[in-house]
Design an enzyme around this catalytic site. Structure first.
Site, PDB file in Angstrom:
ATOM      1  N   LYS A  66       0.840  -1.209   0.000  1.00 27.96           N
ATOM      2  CA  LYS A  66       0.000   0.000   0.000  1.00 27.96           C
ATOM      3  C   LYS A  66       0.874   1.259   0.000  1.00 27.96           C
ATOM      4  O   LYS A  66       2.084   1.190   0.287  1.00 27.96           O
ATOM      5  CB  LYS A  66      -0.905  -0.014   1.241  1.00 27.96           C
ATOM      6  CG  LYS A  66      -0.139   0.005   2.554  1.00 27.96           C
ATOM      7  CD  LYS A  66      -1.055  -0.249   3.745  1.00 27.96           C
ATOM      8  CE  LYS A  66      -0.270  -0.227   5.038  1.00 27.96           C
ATOM      9  NZ  LYS A  66      -1.071  -0.678   6.188  1.00 27.96           N
ATOM     10  N   ARG A 164     -10.324   0.202  14.801  1.00 25.41           N
ATOM     11  CA  ARG A 164     -10.284   0.953  13.547  1.00 25.41           C
ATOM     12  C   ARG A 164     -11.397   0.434  12.649  1.00 25.41           C
ATOM     13  O   ARG A 164     -12.389   1.112  12.425  1.00 25.41           O
ATOM     14  CB  ARG A 164      -8.896   0.763  12.910  1.00 25.41           C
ATOM     15  CG  ARG A 164      -8.662   1.587  11.677  1.00 25.41           C
ATOM     16  CD  ARG A 164      -7.208   1.579  11.223  1.00 25.41           C
ATOM     17  NE  ARG A 164      -6.724   0.285  10.759  1.00 25.41           N
ATOM     18  CZ  ARG A 164      -5.491   0.076  10.292  1.00 25.41           C
ATOM     19  NH1 ARG A 164      -4.624   1.081  10.246  1.00 25.41           N
ATOM     20  NH2 ARG A 164      -5.111  -1.113   9.888  1.00 25.41           N
ATOM     21  N   HIS A 193      -5.784  -7.065  13.442  1.00 25.95           N
ATOM     22  CA  HIS A 193      -4.588  -6.221  13.312  1.00 25.95           C
ATOM     23  C   HIS A 193      -4.138  -5.734  14.688  1.00 25.95           C
ATOM     24  O   HIS A 193      -4.958  -5.367  15.521  1.00 25.95           O
ATOM     25  CB  HIS A 193      -4.916  -5.028  12.400  1.00 25.95           C
ATOM     26  CG  HIS A 193      -3.713  -4.233  11.973  1.00 25.95           C
ATOM     27  ND1 HIS A 193      -2.611  -4.803  11.400  1.00 25.95           N
ATOM     28  CD2 HIS A 193      -3.463  -2.897  12.035  1.00 25.95           C
ATOM     29  CE1 HIS A 193      -1.715  -3.853  11.124  1.00 25.95           C
ATOM     30  NE2 HIS A 193      -2.205  -2.697  11.506  1.00 25.95           N
ATOM     31  N   ARG A 248       1.316 -10.509   7.348  1.00 29.46           N
ATOM     32  CA  ARG A 248       1.199  -9.367   6.430  1.00 29.46           C
ATOM     33  C   ARG A 248       2.363  -8.420   6.710  1.00 29.46           C
ATOM     34  O   ARG A 248       2.387  -7.728   7.719  1.00 29.46           O
ATOM     35  CB  ARG A 248      -0.132  -8.624   6.660  1.00 29.46           C
ATOM     36  CG  ARG A 248      -1.372  -9.511   6.551  1.00 29.46           C
ATOM     37  CD  ARG A 248      -2.639  -8.689   6.745  1.00 29.46           C
ATOM     38  NE  ARG A 248      -2.632  -7.946   7.995  1.00 29.46           N
ATOM     39  CZ  ARG A 248      -3.149  -8.381   9.137  1.00 29.46           C
ATOM     40  NH1 ARG A 248      -3.749  -9.556   9.217  1.00 29.46           N
ATOM     41  NH2 ARG A 248      -3.090  -7.633  10.227  1.00 29.46           N
ATOM     42  N   TYR A 289      15.167  31.000   4.015  1.00 31.99           N
ATOM     43  CA  TYR A 289      14.005  31.718   4.550  1.00 31.99           C
ATOM     44  C   TYR A 289      14.127  31.929   6.049  1.00 31.99           C
ATOM     45  O   TYR A 289      14.425  30.996   6.795  1.00 31.99           O
ATOM     46  CB  TYR A 289      12.722  30.931   4.282  1.00 31.99           C
ATOM     47  CG  TYR A 289      12.330  30.858   2.831  1.00 31.99           C
ATOM     48  CD1 TYR A 289      12.107  32.027   2.088  1.00 31.99           C
ATOM     49  CD2 TYR A 289      12.161  29.636   2.195  1.00 31.99           C
ATOM     50  CE1 TYR A 289      11.736  31.954   0.750  1.00 31.99           C
ATOM     51  CE2 TYR A 289      11.779  29.557   0.865  1.00 31.99           C
ATOM     52  CZ  TYR A 289      11.580  30.723   0.146  1.00 31.99           C
ATOM     53  OH  TYR A 289      11.203  30.654  -1.160  1.00 31.99           O
ATOM     54  N   CYS A 336      13.668  24.506   1.842  1.00 33.64           N
ATOM     55  CA  CYS A 336      12.675  25.190   0.999  1.00 33.64           C
ATOM     56  C   CYS A 336      11.816  24.143   0.296  1.00 33.64           C
ATOM     57  O   CYS A 336      11.990  22.953   0.481  1.00 33.64           O
ATOM     58  CB  CYS A 336      13.370  26.063  -0.045  1.00 33.64           C
ATOM     59  SG  CYS A 336      14.671  27.115   0.606  1.00 33.64           S
ATOM     60  N   ASP A 338      11.864  23.308  -2.829  1.00 33.44           N
ATOM     61  CA  ASP A 338      12.562  22.559  -3.885  1.00 33.44           C
ATOM     62  C   ASP A 338      14.054  22.395  -3.650  1.00 33.44           C
ATOM     63  O   ASP A 338      14.735  21.771  -4.469  1.00 33.44           O
ATOM     64  CB  ASP A 338      12.384  23.280  -5.226  1.00 33.44           C
ATOM     65  CG  ASP A 338      10.985  23.811  -5.379  1.00 33.44           C
ATOM     66  OD1 ASP A 338      10.064  22.982  -5.402  1.00 33.44           O
ATOM     67  OD2 ASP A 338      10.811  25.048  -5.429  1.00 33.44           O
TER      68      ASP A 338
END
Ligand SMILES: *Cc1c(COP(=O)(O)O)cnc(C)c1O
Length: 398
Positions: A66, A164, A193, A248, A289, A336, A338
């Protein structure tokens, strides 16, 4: 090709045979060059699966892929796991399962998340196993199964403590009876679980195992034809009694071991980039920044083109280190969107040099656990944050 360190930022444009060393990798998806990449070592992944196999003995292995296989890339990881002989795949959502089927994965796929009414037709159409965890959902599935004239392969989820999804232990027996009785259901599995399995000898976990086994006992001889599964990574590592018919596994197969167990696991992923800019900065200058970092003396500063827009957390500002030329250097100032900056003092570095953000370089290593400790989160969260802007490059070095 590697000229002297200049005062200005110079983007070198190398030519000749050495050029390959500084060219940026290509995203396998787009073939567009990008200066940062996640390197995924499929040999390590296969080795980890083999270590887990040894740990679980005769139990089946369900590989949980997942959330883009915990950031590693859903389809390539499932293909590798499929060849390595896992028995099942686990995903959270229908959309992930459809992706796998469309990529040609034919092994059983179990959708773990709660299903919605408008998904049932596709769950059937794509030949998926899915979770039923209430009488109401069972009724909806039964109607769809009759419409399609098929038997649905379902797993019943029992809530033994996670709170859950899943039917309460007290109401489980009646629903199991129905699922076994109605011909539209092929009850393949019953599962639960853990909430606390990453702590050894945890009383809550022991109680969950006890409740689950007690239920199996009550189901009687018909229980034998059903796959009973309970263990996630914590269960695999610390609770052998929970291995049962299938485990799992997510975390462990990507090489994140838990303390004092399965130390043979190796981290599958590395995060790398290349220096995009070099400059000399005078003493007492602020960087990035908010100027949260100030230089003490004149120093060399390099820029690395990775940021929180890639999933490299802003919380790493002024805290995390990276490797350049085999040495650790700390991030200077805010990360930042990027890019971020690194103060390398009087050390040498050139535009195009490899920067390791997670993984090995020379004799040094940046471990994912450093990030986990620094910002007090779960390693899965850090992995899941890395998004599709960073290409994944698949290797098999071991
Ligand atoms: C995510 C998930 C797993 C895998 O958990 P890990 O601890 O990462 O191995 C197993 N079972 C269910 C139901 C899950 O949601």
């Amino acid at each position: 090709m590697k000229g002297p360190i200049s005062q200005e930022g110079v983007f070198s444009t190398p030519t000749g045979p050495a050029a390959a060393a500084t060219s940026v990798p290509r995203s396998t998806a787009s073939e567009i060059p990008h200066p940062s990449w996640i390197e995924i070592d499929l040999q390590r992944f296969r080795d980890n699966l083999a270590v887990i196999r040894r740990q679980i003995g005769q139990s089946r292995l369900c590989c949980v892929v997942k959330a883009n296989a915990y950031g590693h890339g859903l389809v390539p990881m499932a293909q590798a796991a499929s060849v390595a002989g896992v028995d099942y795949f686990g995903v959270a959502h229908l959309s992930e399962a459809v992706c796998l089927r469309r990529a040609g994965i034919v092994k059983p796929i179990l959708v773990l998340g709660a299903i919605h009414e408008d998904q049932i037709d596709d769950l059937i159409r794509f030949d998926l196993e899915f979770t039923v965890s209430s009488a109401y959902k069972a009724q909806l599935v039964a109607e769809a199964a009759q419409r399609h004239a098929v038997r649905c392969r379902v797993h019943l989820e029992i809530d033994t403590g996670m709170r859950r999804t899943g039917v309460r232990v007290e109401s489980a027996l009646a629903l199991i009876d129905d699922l076994l009785k109605w011909s539209c259901f092929d009850l393949r599995g019953i599962y639960s679980h853990f909430a606390m399995s990453e702590t050894p000898n945890d009383p809550t976990t022991l109680r969950q195992i006890e409740q689950f086994l007690a239920l199996k006992e009550k189901v009687g001889p018909t229980a034998q034809s059903i796959i009973w599964h309970l263990a996630n990574s914590g269960g695999i590592a610390y609770y052998p009694d929970s291995h049962l018919d299938m485990v799992r596994v997510g975390l462990l197969c990507y090489g994140l071991s838990l303390p004092h167990s399965m130390s043979a696991l190796k981290l599958v992923l590395s995060l790398k980039s290349k220096i995009s800019y070099f400059k000399v900065v005078a003493a007492n200058e602020g960087i990035s920044y908010g100027h949260t970092y100030r230089t003490r003396a004149q120093t060399r500063v390099v820029t690395v083109p990775v940021g929180y827009g890639d999933g490299y957390r802003r919380d790493f500002s002024n805290k995390m280190s990276v490797l350049i030329r085999g040495q650790r250097h700390r991030i200077a100032g805010s990360v930042c969107m990027d890019q971020f900056m690194v103060d390398i003092g009087d050390k040498e570095a050139y535009v195009g040099d490899e920067v390791v953000l997670i993984g090995r370089q020379g004799n040094e290593e940046i471990q994912l656990s450093e990030m986990v400790d620094l910002i007090k989160t779960d390693p899965r969260e850090i992995l899941c944050h890395f998004n599709d802007r960073i290409p994944r490059i698949y290797t098999a070095h071991g």
